[in-house]
Motif scaffolding. Structure first.
Motif, PDB file in Angstrom:
ATOM      1  N   ARG A   1      72.535  85.485  63.732  1.00 15.47           N
ATOM      2  CA  ARG A   1      72.191  83.702  64.761  1.00 15.47           C
ATOM      3  C   ARG A   1      73.483  83.374  65.173  1.00 15.47           C
ATOM      4  NH1 ARG A   1      68.345  81.349  62.300  1.00 15.47           N
ATOM      5  NH2 ARG A   1      69.186  79.743  62.100  1.00 15.47           N
ATOM      6  N   ILE A   2      73.409  83.563  65.950  1.00 19.14           N
ATOM      7  CA  ILE A   2      74.478  83.714  67.208  1.00 19.14           C
ATOM      8  C   ILE A   2      73.949  81.883  67.846  1.00 19.14           C
ATOM      9  CG2 ILE A   2      75.825  84.689  68.972  1.00 19.14           C
ATOM     10  CD1 ILE A   2      76.672  86.227  66.501  1.00 19.14           C
ATOM     11  N   ASP A   3      75.780  81.858  67.654  1.00 23.56           N
ATOM     12  CA  ASP A   3      75.070  80.124  68.435  1.00 23.56           C
ATOM     13  C   ASP A   3      76.105  80.519  70.393  1.00 23.56           C
ATOM     14  OD1 ASP A   3      74.752  78.646  65.823  1.00 23.56           O
ATOM     15  OD2 ASP A   3      76.840  79.011  65.513  1.00 23.56           O
ATOM     16  N   LEU A   4      76.328  80.997  69.744  1.00 22.67           N
ATOM     17  CA  LEU A   4      76.896  81.257  71.398  1.00 22.67           C
ATOM     18  C   LEU A   4      77.518  82.361  72.060  1.00 22.67           C
ATOM     19  CD1 LEU A   4      77.811  79.788  73.986  1.00 22.67           C
ATOM     20  CD2 LEU A   4      80.255  79.385  72.778  1.00 22.67           C
ATOM     21  N   LEU A   5      76.522  82.772  73.109  1.00 17.89           N
ATOM     22  CA  LEU A   5      77.175  84.010  73.266  1.00 17.89           C
ATOM     23  C   LEU A   5      77.369  84.493  74.508  1.00 17.89           C
ATOM     24  CD1 LEU A   5      76.494  87.242  73.688  1.00 17.89           C
ATOM     25  CD2 LEU A   5      73.570  86.636  73.788  1.00 17.89           C
ATOM     26  N   VAL A   6      78.432  85.069  75.018  1.00 18.82           N
ATOM     27  CA  VAL A   6      79.005  85.359  76.286  1.00 18.82           C
ATOM     28  C   VAL A   6      79.029  86.600  77.026  1.00 18.82           C
ATOM     29  CG1 VAL A   6      81.138  85.281  76.928  1.00 18.82           C
ATOM     30  CG2 VAL A   6      80.496  83.871  75.631  1.00 18.82           C
ATOM     31  N   LEU A   7      78.444  87.305  78.222  1.00 19.04           N
ATOM     32  CA  LEU A   7      77.979  88.015  78.860  1.00 19.04           C
ATOM     33  C   LEU A   7      78.982  87.664  80.133  1.00 19.04           C
ATOM     34  CD1 LEU A   7      74.242  87.778  79.235  1.00 19.04           C
ATOM     35  CD2 LEU A   7      75.537  89.522  77.575  1.00 19.04           C
ATOM     36  N   PRO A   8      79.211  88.846  80.491  1.00 22.38           N
ATOM     37  CA  PRO A   8      79.954  89.332  81.119  1.00 22.38           C
ATOM     38  C   PRO A   8      79.970  88.420  82.788  1.00 22.38           C
ATOM     39  CG  PRO A   8      80.517  91.667  79.605  1.00 22.38           C
ATOM     40  CD  PRO A   8      79.518  90.857  79.429  1.00 22.38           C
ATOM     41  N   GLU A   9      81.351  88.991  83.622  1.00 24.65           N
ATOM     42  CA  GLU A   9      80.986  87.845  85.150  1.00 24.65           C
ATOM     43  C   GLU A   9      80.037  89.408  85.674  1.00 24.65           C
ATOM     44  OE1 GLU A   9      84.270  87.268  88.960  1.00 24.65           O
ATOM     45  OE2 GLU A   9      84.525  88.236  87.996  1.00 24.65           O
ATOM     46  N   CYS A  10      79.116  88.628  86.783  1.00 25.03           N
ATOM     47  CA  CYS A  10      77.624  89.319  87.083  1.00 25.03           C
ATOM     48  C   CYS A  10      77.390  90.275  86.708  1.00 25.03           C
ATOM     49  CB  CYS A  10      79.361  90.036  88.420  1.00 25.03           C
ATOM     50  SG  CYS A  10      79.421  89.524  89.815  1.00 25.03           S
ATOM     51  N   TYR A  11      77.167  89.907  85.112  1.00 27.86           N
ATOM     52  CA  TYR A  11      76.619  91.163  84.387  1.00 27.86           C
ATOM     53  C   TYR A  11      75.217  91.165  85.096  1.00 27.86           C
ATOM     54  CZ  TYR A  11      73.428  92.950  80.072  1.00 27.86           C
ATOM     55  OH  TYR A  11      72.797  92.916  79.394  1.00 27.86           O
ATOM     56  N   PHE A  12      74.309  90.073  84.929  1.00 25.27           N
ATOM     57  CA  PHE A  12      73.161  90.348  85.665  1.00 25.27           C
ATOM     58  C   PHE A  12      73.595  91.369  87.460  1.00 25.27           C
ATOM     59  CE2 PHE A  12      72.044  87.618  82.959  1.00 25.27           C
ATOM     60  CZ  PHE A  12      70.812  88.450  82.044  1.00 25.27           C
ATOM     61  N   GLY A  13      73.225  92.400  87.933  1.00 23.92           N
ATOM     62  CA  GLY A  13      73.393  93.043  89.435  1.00 23.92           C
ATOM     63  C   GLY A  13      74.455  93.266  89.278  1.00 23.92           C
ATOM     64  N   GLY A  14      75.740  93.482  88.075  1.00 27.25           N
ATOM     65  CA  GLY A  14      76.853  94.644  88.531  1.00 27.25           C
ATOM     66  C   GLY A  14      78.321  93.195  89.685  1.00 27.25           C
ATOM     67  N   MET A  15      78.659  94.192  89.645  1.00 26.85           N
ATOM     68  CA  MET A  15      79.990  93.404  90.242  1.00 26.85           C
ATOM     69  C   MET A  15      80.028  93.932  91.683  1.00 26.85           C
ATOM     70  SD  MET A  15      83.046  91.651  91.661  1.00 26.85           S
ATOM     71  CE  MET A  15      82.873  90.311  89.773  1.00 26.85           C
ATOM     72  N   PRO A  16      79.208  93.409  93.062  1.00 30.81           N
ATOM     73  CA  PRO A  16      78.541  93.772  94.066  1.00 30.81           C
ATOM     74  C   PRO A  16      80.023  94.547  94.852  1.00 30.81           C
ATOM     75  CG  PRO A  16      78.864  90.845  94.352  1.00 30.81           C
ATOM     76  CD  PRO A  16      79.083  91.805  92.770  1.00 30.81           C
ATOM     77  N   ALA A  17      80.203  95.158  95.088  1.00 28.62           N
ATOM     78  CA  ALA A  17      81.049  96.176  95.968  1.00 28.62           C
ATOM     79  C   ALA A  17      80.767  95.950  97.567  1.00 28.62           C
ATOM     80  CB  ALA A  17      80.576  97.732  96.217  1.00 28.62           C
ATOM     81  N   ASP A  18      79.902  94.793  98.464  1.00 24.97           N
ATOM     82  CA  ASP A  18      80.171  94.665  99.175  1.00 24.97           C
ATOM     83  C   ASP A  18      79.352  93.359 100.073  1.00 24.97           C
ATOM     84  OD1 ASP A  18      78.128  95.764  99.686  1.00 24.97           O
ATOM     85  OD2 ASP A  18      78.849  98.118  99.859  1.00 24.97           O
ATOM     86  N   SER A  19      78.989  92.648 100.699  1.00 21.61           N
ATOM     87  CA  SER A  19      78.109  91.910 101.267  1.00 21.61           C
ATOM     88  C   SER A  19      76.755  92.421 100.555  1.00 21.61           C
ATOM     89  CB  SER A  19      78.797  90.928 102.665  1.00 21.61           C
ATOM     90  OG  SER A  19      79.077  92.677 103.589  1.00 21.61           O
ATOM     91  N   ARG A  20      76.317  93.086 101.564  1.00 17.55           N
ATOM     92  CA  ARG A  20      74.669  94.093 101.594  1.00 17.55           C
ATOM     93  C   ARG A  20      74.285  94.306  99.604  1.00 17.55           C
ATOM     94  NH1 ARG A  20      72.717  99.089 104.889  1.00 17.55           N
ATOM     95  NH2 ARG A  20      73.830  97.824 106.054  1.00 17.55           N
ATOM     96  N   ALA A  21      75.615  94.339  99.392  1.00 16.51           N
ATOM     97  CA  ALA A  21      75.288  94.542  97.510  1.00 16.51           C
ATOM     98  C   ALA A  21      75.054  92.542  96.915  1.00 16.51           C
ATOM     99  CB  ALA A  21      76.282  95.542  96.855  1.00 16.51           C
TER     100      ALA A  21
END
Length: 271
Positions: A36-56
């Motif tokens: 019964r969690i009220d507030l869930l925090v996910l990391p920065e750029c969790y969806f897709g991961g941290m892009p390494a370059d502009s194409r990513a």
């Protein structure tokens, strides 16, 4: 909804370096339902991961109305507000490191954007929206922005009693070692100086030439770290029950009470 006199059950996910591609989200959402969690925090750029370059970044970017992001969180319990980091392509076409605030499958508090991105692919945001879970106000401070005093203080002055910090400290190993203590100390400082709870979700693990700091934690307004995982554990969900006081101590710490010092501080900001 909980009243302001009750506690909040919060959770922060320490994810692997590749973010949601690791497939941990279904298990995380199931545990949120069980606990019964009220507030869930996910990391920065969790969806897709941290892009390494502009194409990513272009490949990972999610644009309004954020259909794929909302679909990924559709199984989230209705009582849980999620702060989800992702790469955003805004309506104006710019790329941002952003966090969406989602509840019951809908955007509830809009989008927070990183203000001081160090990644060349990202444009800076220009706003600090205040979000809510019931009567509880919180602000989102994304990764490098936690190192600056002003974003957190502005959110606290606007009424935030909780600072949510999606992090993505995916760095070369020599940098990781240098920033581990500094990252933790910055989060503690933001909690103490703003009389706020801090909930930080980071990445951990290793890859060739890369290492996650694993700075995931929950910090009380007095600077106590009340919950944290093993720094190398990923994925790992940290859960804590927090009590949010209704009255902030910030009014007691008003530098304007001494006009001479306030004026000196103001003049120090001038070019």
């Amino acid at each position: 909804m909980k009243s302001s006199s009750e506690g909040l059950r919060v959770a922060a996910l320490q994810a692997g370096l590749i973010g949601s591609a690791a497939g941990d989200l279904p298990d995380v959402l199931e545990r949120c339902a069980q606990e019964r969690i009220d507030l869930l925090v996910l990391p920065e750029c969790y969806f897709g991961g941290m892009p390494a370059d502009s194409r990513a970044a272009e490949s990972a970017a999610i644009a309004p109305p954020y259909t794929s992001l909302l679909a990924a969180l559709a199984a989230c319990p209705e009582q849980t507000t999620v702060v989800a980091g992702f790469t955003e392509r805004s309506a104006g076409g710019r790329l941002h490191s952003s966090a969406a605030v989602v509840r019951a499958g809908k955007l509830t508090g809009g989008i927070s954007r990183k203000l001081f991105p160090r990644e060349p692919v990202f444009s800076p945001g220009d706003d600090l929206p205040l979000h809510h879970h019931g009567e509880h106000a919180f602000g989102v401070v994304i990764c490098y922005d936690c190192n600056l005093v002003e974003p957190s203080r502005l959110l606290a002055l606007a009424g935030a009693r909780v600072l949510v910090c999606p992090l993505n400290n995916d760095l070369p190993p020599d940098v990781t070692r240098g920033w581990l203590s500094r990252s933790r100390s910055a989060l503690i400082a933001r909690a103490v100086e703003n009389d706020c709870w801090v909930i930080a979700a980071d990445v951990a693990g290793t890859a060739p030439g890369r290492e996650g700091i694993g700075a995931t934690c929950v910090i009380a307004p007095d600077g106590r770290v009340v919950a944290e995982p093993d720094r190398s554990a990923a994925p790992e969900l940290v859960v804590a029950e927090i009590e949010v006081r209704g009255e902030s101590m910030l009014p007691r710490w008003d530098v304007r009470r001494n006009p001479a010092i306030f004026d000196r501080w103001r003049r120090s900001l001038e070019p």
